[in-house]
Design a protein around this motif. Structure first.
Motif, PDB file in Angstrom:
ATOM      1  N   ASP A  44       0.804  -1.218   0.000  1.00 51.46           N
ATOM      2  CA  ASP A  44       0.000   0.000   0.000  1.00 51.46           C
ATOM      3  C   ASP A  44       0.843   1.278   0.000  1.00 51.46           C
ATOM      4  O   ASP A  44       0.302   2.392   0.048  1.00 51.46           O
ATOM      5  CB  ASP A  44      -0.929   0.015   1.210  1.00 51.46           C
ATOM      6  N   LEU A  45       2.161   1.147  -0.088  1.00 45.48           N
ATOM      7  CA  LEU A  45       3.024   2.337  -0.147  1.00 45.48           C
ATOM      8  C   LEU A  45       2.804   3.096  -1.454  1.00 45.48           C
ATOM      9  O   LEU A  45       2.489   2.485  -2.489  1.00 45.48           O
ATOM     10  CB  LEU A  45       4.496   1.925  -0.041  1.00 45.48           C
ATOM     11  N   PRO A  46       2.982   4.417  -1.453  1.00 41.53           N
ATOM     12  CA  PRO A  46       2.788   5.215  -2.674  1.00 41.53           C
ATOM     13  C   PRO A  46       3.711   4.802  -3.819  1.00 41.53           C
ATOM     14  O   PRO A  46       3.394   5.056  -4.988  1.00 41.53           O
ATOM     15  CB  PRO A  46       3.104   6.643  -2.206  1.00 41.53           C
ATOM     16  N   LYS A  47       4.848   4.192  -3.517  1.00 36.94           N
ATOM     17  CA  LYS A  47       5.809   3.795  -4.551  1.00 36.94           C
ATOM     18  C   LYS A  47       5.342   2.580  -5.356  1.00 36.94           C
ATOM     19  O   LYS A  47       5.966   2.219  -6.343  1.00 36.94           O
ATOM     20  CB  LYS A  47       7.167   3.481  -3.907  1.00 36.94           C
ATOM     21  N   VAL A  48       4.250   1.940  -4.939  1.00 39.76           N
ATOM     22  CA  VAL A  48       3.762   0.721  -5.586  1.00 39.76           C
ATOM     23  C   VAL A  48       2.556   1.043  -6.466  1.00 39.76           C
ATOM     24  O   VAL A  48       1.628   1.734  -6.036  1.00 39.76           O
ATOM     25  CB  VAL A  48       3.366  -0.346  -4.553  1.00 39.76           C
ATOM     26  N   THR A  49       2.566   0.550  -7.697  1.00 34.01           N
ATOM     27  CA  THR A  49       1.416   0.700  -8.584  1.00 34.01           C
ATOM     28  C   THR A  49       1.119  -0.615  -9.279  1.00 34.01           C
ATOM     29  O   THR A  49       2.029  -1.412  -9.516  1.00 34.01           O
ATOM     30  CB  THR A  49       1.661   1.800  -9.647  1.00 34.01           C
ATOM     31  N   HIS A  50      -0.163  -0.833  -9.588  1.00 31.87           N
ATOM     32  CA  HIS A  50      -0.576  -2.024 -10.328  1.00 31.87           C
ATOM     33  C   HIS A  50      -0.969  -1.673 -11.765  1.00 31.87           C
ATOM     34  O   HIS A  50      -1.493  -2.517 -12.493  1.00 31.87           O
ATOM     35  CB  HIS A  50      -1.738  -2.719  -9.621  1.00 31.87           C
ATOM     36  N   TYR A  51      -0.707  -0.432 -12.130  1.00 27.43           N
ATOM     37  CA  TYR A  51      -0.976   0.011 -13.493  1.00 27.43           C
ATOM     38  C   TYR A  51       0.251   0.741 -14.027  1.00 27.43           C
ATOM     39  O   TYR A  51       0.930   1.445 -13.277  1.00 27.43           O
ATOM     40  CB  TYR A  51      -2.190   0.945 -13.539  1.00 27.43           C
ATOM     41  N   TYR A  52       0.516   0.583 -15.305  1.00 27.55           N
ATOM     42  CA  TYR A  52       1.670   1.239 -15.911  1.00 27.55           C
ATOM     43  C   TYR A  52       1.193   2.163 -17.020  1.00 27.55           C
ATOM     44  O   TYR A  52       0.428   1.757 -17.887  1.00 27.55           O
ATOM     45  CB  TYR A  52       2.632   0.201 -16.485  1.00 27.55           C
ATOM     46  N   ASP A  53       1.654   3.407 -16.987  1.00 26.74           N
ATOM     47  CA  ASP A  53       1.231   4.409 -17.956  1.00 26.74           C
ATOM     48  C   ASP A  53       2.352   4.711 -18.946  1.00 26.74           C
ATOM     49  O   ASP A  53       2.233   4.469 -20.144  1.00 26.74           O
ATOM     50  CB  ASP A  53       0.808   5.678 -17.216  1.00 26.74           C
ATOM     51  N   GLU A  54       3.470   5.241 -18.442  1.00 23.63           N
ATOM     52  CA  GLU A  54       4.607   5.570 -19.291  1.00 23.63           C
ATOM     53  C   GLU A  54       5.894   5.490 -18.483  1.00 23.63           C
ATOM     54  O   GLU A  54       5.877   5.428 -17.250  1.00 23.63           O
ATOM     55  CB  GLU A  54       4.438   6.963 -19.902  1.00 23.63           C
TER      56      GLU A  54
END
Length: 326
Positions: free
Chosen positions: A141-151
């Motif tokens: 749940d840290l801000p550095k983690v994402t499950h989506y990639y944009d660019e």
């Protein structure tokens, strides 16, 4: 105030648009409800994404899709489906989320974030891109983690872990590396995914072999912290510096919404929704499924190119039930 329609379609992706076109041909009173932008899933794809399919296989209702490339990219697809929707003046309500679908005798009551609808038939074509498959590890749940990639640009000169070995993971790893990111891939299996695009797979394999991109096979993330990450490898746990985690581990349909609507799911891990493959009607009479959502957790089963036919199948079945009633 309750709005009344013959058909309500949930989701304004390519298949939802195809369903709307079938309704319009038959002069049915219909509405499409979409919680985000038009073709919201495609809009949220990576900016530089190229489709596996050629343009003619992404066409709906035999409307030509002209691409400048052998395989169209995200922006071309957005332009195509947008033009189809606007040129045909389809009745689409954007940024409106469907909350509940309830069957009441001979009709459905559909409640959205904006109003209530009374309709004869409901088609769910909402896809599966909304809910990511989580790693379920501390620090996810840290801000550095994402499950989506944009660019790739935000990851330049950063230590980036890409989790997964699918098309999206490989595309992200290669783009981030080419934009100056320091990429490490964490792959649960023993090799790059078998479904990775054939023109991309040699590229990622060569980058790994030469050491440009570090890859840990048969490995999993154990813990994510502010400045580092711990993974479990065949040689034991290791911890190394990390700035961002791009966890592209797949997505799933909103099963709760399906269940709450009365649709039965299989008891196995696939969680396949129950529907008639000849008509696409579910166990609830008058409630249909269309597109990739039909595959449950088997998210590689249905694509735009092989589920385009669902729209016509559903429309023809609705027509046949009308004839029988008459």
């Amino acid at each position: 105030m309750t709005s009344t329609y013959k058909v309500l379609i949930i989701g304004a992706g390519p298949i939802g648009i195809a369903c709307a076109l079938e309704c319009k041909k038959r002069n049915w009173d219909y509405v499409v409800i979409e919680k985000g932008a038009l073709t919201n899933s495609l809009f949220n794809y990576p900016k530089n994404m190229t489709f596996f399919s050629t343009s003619e296989k992404l066409e709906i209702d035999e409307i030509p899709f002209i691409s400048n490339n052998p395989k169209p990219n995200r922006d071309e697809a957005l332009e195509y489906y947008r033009r189809v929707a606007t040129a045909n003046a389809l009745n689409i309500h954007l940024y409106e989320e469907v909350m509940t679908v309830k069957k009441l005798e001979e009709h459905f009551v559909v409640t959205s974030s904006k109003t209530e609808y009374r309709v004869e038939k409901v088609i769910i074509a909402s896809g599966f891109y909304d809910i990511p498959t989580l790693l379920k590890v501390p620090g996810e749940d840290l801000p550095k983690v994402t499950h989506y990639y944009d660019e790739a640009h935000p990851y330049a000169m950063q230590n980036v872990v890409v989790v997964g070995a699918s098309n999206s993971s490989v595309d992200a790893a290669l783009e981030i590396w080419r934009k100056g990111g320091h990429v490490t891939m964490v792959i649960r299996g023993s090799e790059i995914g078998e479904r990775v695009k054939y023109w991309v797979k040699p590229d990622i394999i060569n980058r790994i072999k030469e050491g440009s991109i570090k890859a840990y096979y048969n490995s999993q993330v154990v813990k994510i912290e502010e400045k580092e990450i711990t993974i479990n490898t065949p040689d034991g746990e290791i911890t190394f510096p990390n700035d961002f985690v791009v966890a592209l581990t797949g997505y799933m349909p909103n099963f709760k919404f399906l269940i709450d609507s009365g649709i039965k799911l299989s008891n196995d891990s696939a969680r396949l929704p129950q529907y008639n493959p000849d008509t696409m009607e579910t166990n609830i009479i008058g409630l249909y499924l269309a597109g990739v959502i039909c595959g449950g957790m088997e998210t590689h089963k249905w694509f735009i190119e092989n589920s385009r036919i669902h729209a016509k199948m559903i429309a023809e079945h609705i027509e046949s039930t009308n004839i029988k009633k008459d």
